[in-house]
Design a protein around this motif. Structure first.
Motif, mmCIF file in Angstrom:
data_model
loop_
_atom_site.group_PDB
_atom_site.id
_atom_site.type_symbol
_atom_site.label_atom_id
_atom_site.label_comp_id
_atom_site.label_asym_id
_atom_site.label_seq_id
_atom_site.Cartn_x
_atom_site.Cartn_y
_atom_site.Cartn_z
ATOM 1 N N LYS A 64 -53.340 17.938 -37.205
ATOM 2 C CA LYS A 64 -53.428 19.174 -36.399
ATOM 3 C C LYS A 64 -52.517 19.353 -35.221
ATOM 4 O O LYS A 64 -52.709 20.205 -34.312
ATOM 5 C CB LYS A 64 -54.925 19.463 -35.786
ATOM 6 N N ILE A 65 -51.418 18.502 -35.188
ATOM 7 C CA ILE A 65 -50.326 18.523 -34.123
ATOM 8 C C ILE A 65 -49.148 18.375 -34.704
ATOM 9 O O ILE A 65 -48.851 17.601 -35.833
ATOM 10 C CB ILE A 65 -50.827 16.941 -33.497
ATOM 11 N N ALA A 66 -48.157 19.072 -34.201
ATOM 12 C CA ALA A 66 -46.734 19.117 -34.622
ATOM 13 C C ALA A 66 -45.997 19.157 -33.529
ATOM 14 O O ALA A 66 -46.304 19.764 -32.477
ATOM 15 C CB ALA A 66 -46.673 20.485 -35.426
ATOM 16 N N GLY A 67 -44.884 18.719 -33.826
ATOM 17 C CA GLY A 67 -43.627 18.737 -32.811
ATOM 18 C C GLY A 67 -42.553 19.349 -33.422
ATOM 19 O O GLY A 67 -42.394 19.485 -34.429
ATOM 20 N N ASN A 68 -41.660 19.579 -32.496
ATOM 21 C CA ASN A 68 -40.493 20.156 -32.965
ATOM 22 C C ASN A 68 -39.299 19.582 -32.210
ATOM 23 O O ASN A 68 -38.682 19.861 -31.170
ATOM 24 C CB ASN A 68 -40.171 21.527 -32.469
ATOM 25 N N ILE A 69 -39.147 18.185 -32.350
ATOM 26 C CA ILE A 69 -38.146 17.443 -31.957
ATOM 27 C C ILE A 69 -36.749 17.478 -32.844
ATOM 28 O O ILE A 69 -36.903 16.734 -33.879
ATOM 29 C CB ILE A 69 -38.693 15.882 -31.710
ATOM 30 N N GLU A 70 -35.751 17.559 -32.210
ATOM 31 C CA GLU A 70 -34.509 17.608 -32.729
ATOM 32 C C GLU A 70 -33.739 16.261 -32.674
ATOM 33 O O GLU A 70 -34.033 15.641 -31.737
ATOM 34 C CB GLU A 70 -33.467 18.855 -32.539
ATOM 35 N N ILE A 71 -33.154 15.877 -33.582
ATOM 36 C CA ILE A 71 -32.371 14.367 -33.586
ATOM 37 C C ILE A 71 -31.491 14.410 -32.471
ATOM 38 O O ILE A 71 -31.218 13.481 -31.868
ATOM 39 C CB ILE A 71 -31.610 14.102 -35.011
ATOM 40 N N SER A 72 -30.806 15.487 -32.317
ATOM 41 C CA SER A 72 -29.759 15.528 -30.973
ATOM 42 C C SER A 72 -30.505 15.206 -29.725
ATOM 43 O O SER A 72 -29.782 14.487 -28.908
ATOM 44 C CB SER A 72 -29.120 16.910 -31.089
ATOM 45 N N SER A 73 -31.674 15.514 -29.684
ATOM 46 C CA SER A 73 -32.499 15.080 -28.213
ATOM 47 C C SER A 73 -32.536 13.575 -28.266
ATOM 48 O O SER A 73 -32.654 13.088 -27.063
ATOM 49 C CB SER A 73 -33.780 16.110 -27.991
ATOM 50 N N LEU A 74 -32.778 12.974 -29.354
ATOM 51 C CA LEU A 74 -33.005 11.582 -29.163
ATOM 52 C C LEU A 74 -31.956 10.786 -28.847
ATOM 53 O O LEU A 74 -31.724 9.798 -28.370
ATOM 54 C CB LEU A 74 -33.443 10.944 -30.768
ATOM 55 N N GLU A 75 -30.656 11.292 -29.086
ATOM 56 C CA GLU A 75 -29.308 10.763 -28.553
ATOM 57 C C GLU A 75 -29.032 11.267 -27.372
ATOM 58 O O GLU A 75 -27.826 11.300 -26.900
ATOM 59 C CB GLU A 75 -28.124 10.784 -29.738
ATOM 60 N N ASN A 76 -29.555 12.266 -26.497
ATOM 61 C CA ASN A 76 -29.451 12.734 -25.381
ATOM 62 C C ASN A 76 -28.286 13.927 -25.399
ATOM 63 O O ASN A 76 -27.473 13.705 -24.476
ATOM 64 C CB ASN A 76 -29.348 11.636 -24.472
ATOM 65 N N LYS A 77 -28.186 14.304 -26.582
ATOM 66 C CA LYS A 77 -26.941 15.427 -26.789
ATOM 67 C C LYS A 77 -27.576 16.702 -26.703
ATOM 68 O O LYS A 77 -26.583 17.521 -26.744
ATOM 69 C CB LYS A 77 -26.531 15.167 -28.180
ATOM 70 N N SER A 78 -28.799 16.782 -26.350
ATOM 71 C CA SER A 78 -29.435 18.328 -26.285
ATOM 72 C C SER A 78 -30.698 18.098 -25.344
ATOM 73 O O SER A 78 -31.294 17.229 -25.141
ATOM 74 C CB SER A 78 -29.571 18.961 -27.760
ATOM 75 N N TYR A 79 -31.050 19.560 -24.889
ATOM 76 C CA TYR A 79 -32.612 19.641 -24.290
ATOM 77 C C TYR A 79 -32.834 21.221 -24.822
ATOM 78 O O TYR A 79 -32.040 21.926 -25.280
ATOM 79 C CB TYR A 79 -32.356 19.453 -23.038
ATOM 80 N N THR A 80 -34.152 21.128 -24.550
ATOM 81 C CA THR A 80 -34.603 22.502 -24.880
ATOM 82 C C THR A 80 -35.602 22.998 -23.831
ATOM 83 O O THR A 80 -36.480 22.071 -23.048
ATOM 84 C CB THR A 80 -35.305 22.746 -26.150
ATOM 85 N N PRO A 81 -35.747 24.306 -23.397
ATOM 86 C CA PRO A 81 -36.860 24.912 -22.316
ATOM 87 C C PRO A 81 -37.946 25.135 -23.290
ATOM 88 O O PRO A 81 -38.833 25.809 -22.830
ATOM 89 C CB PRO A 81 -36.051 26.062 -21.841
ATOM 90 N N CYS A 82 -37.947 25.177 -24.528
ATOM 91 C CA CYS A 82 -39.069 25.667 -25.549
ATOM 92 C C CYS A 82 -40.070 24.258 -25.535
ATOM 93 O O CYS A 82 -39.823 23.260 -25.482
ATOM 94 C CB CYS A 82 -38.312 25.682 -26.902
ATOM 95 N N GLU A 83 -41.143 24.943 -25.908
ATOM 96 C CA GLU A 83 -42.476 24.191 -26.325
ATOM 97 C C GLU A 83 -41.978 23.309 -27.255
ATOM 98 O O GLU A 83 -41.558 23.720 -28.609
ATOM 99 C CB GLU A 83 -43.604 24.916 -26.561
ATOM 100 N N THR A 84 -42.308 21.611 -27.103
ATOM 101 C CA THR A 84 -41.846 20.940 -27.999
ATOM 102 C C THR A 84 -43.013 20.436 -29.085
ATOM 103 O O THR A 84 -42.725 19.653 -30.061
ATOM 104 C CB THR A 84 -40.870 19.793 -27.898
ATOM 105 N N GLN A 85 -44.319 20.656 -28.592
ATOM 106 C CA GLN A 85 -45.340 20.023 -29.263
ATOM 107 C C GLN A 85 -46.550 21.033 -29.216
ATOM 108 O O GLN A 85 -46.653 21.671 -28.126
ATOM 109 C CB GLN A 85 -45.798 18.827 -28.569
ATOM 110 N N ILE A 86 -47.314 21.135 -30.041
ATOM 111 C CA ILE A 86 -48.201 21.945 -30.047
ATOM 112 C C ILE A 86 -49.563 21.429 -31.096
ATOM 113 O O ILE A 86 -49.454 20.650 -31.820
ATOM 114 C CB ILE A 86 -47.929 23.368 -30.988
#
Length: 188
Positions: A64-86
């Motif tokens: 009942k839990i999902a995330g939206n984590i992009e690989i680029s964020s794991l390498e500190n190559k991106s960020y997002t202002p969007c919700e990443t877990q619901i």
């Protein structure tokens, strides 16, 4: 109501809603808007998933839990202002302060399949067990319509360099396992 992505995951008892985050969001929203007078009591998304680090191929997982984590964020190559877990736990439990059990399976969704084992392990370190392309979108739309939702997944592969080949090799048997699980749970 049982839904699936479609394409390779067609079932006679499930409505196909589209592959990936965007198609799932558009088609599920459209369907719910068109059926606003008769919304389902629950949305059950069924599909295949890749394992990040541990687990068993052909095992059935519920979440009942999902995330939206992009690989680029794991390498500190991106960020997002969007919700990443619901979480649908809050909707299902009708308790906005619901605590999520530690043993709850978390699913990460992206429009891309992870094929780098080291990055898959990093996602596992963040608490994610599975990767499925659509589940984050399902929970996001369900939350907007205040409909409880959950996902039932069958593991087809590990997220590594053989992910696609293993998915193809295991997909038919995985679908059969998923159907049997749904029958055992008396959902179909």
């Amino acid at each position: 109501m049982i839904i699936s992505a479609g394409r390779n995951e067609i079932f006679d008892f499930a409505l196909p809603m589209g592959v990936g985050l965007v198609d799932m969001s558009i088609n599920l929203t459209k369907f719910l808007c068109e059926n606003r007078a008769n919304l389902p009591d629950e949305i059950i998304f069924i599909g295949s998933a890749g394992l990040y680090k541990s687990g068993e191929i052909f095992e059935i997982y519920e979440s009942k839990i999902a995330g939206n984590i992009e690989i680029s964020s794991l390498e500190n190559k991106s960020y997002t202002p969007c919700e990443t877990q619901i979480s649908s736990v809050q909707i299902c439990d009708k308790n906005l302060n619901a605590k999520v059990p530690r043993e709850t399976i978390q699913v990460n969704s992206s429009n891309f399949i992870t094929t780098d084992e080291n990055l898959a392990y990093k996602l596992a370190e963040l608490g994610y067990t599975l990767e499925n392309m659509e589940f984050f979108a399902v929970l996001k739309v369900a939350k907007k319509f205040k409909i409880p939702a959950r996902g039932l997944f069958v593991a087809t592969n590990f997220c590594d360099q053989n992910a696609h080949e293993d998915f193809i090799k295991n997909h038919q048997k995985a679908k059969e396992k998923l159907i049997n699980s749904l029958k055992e749970r008396k959902l179909i």
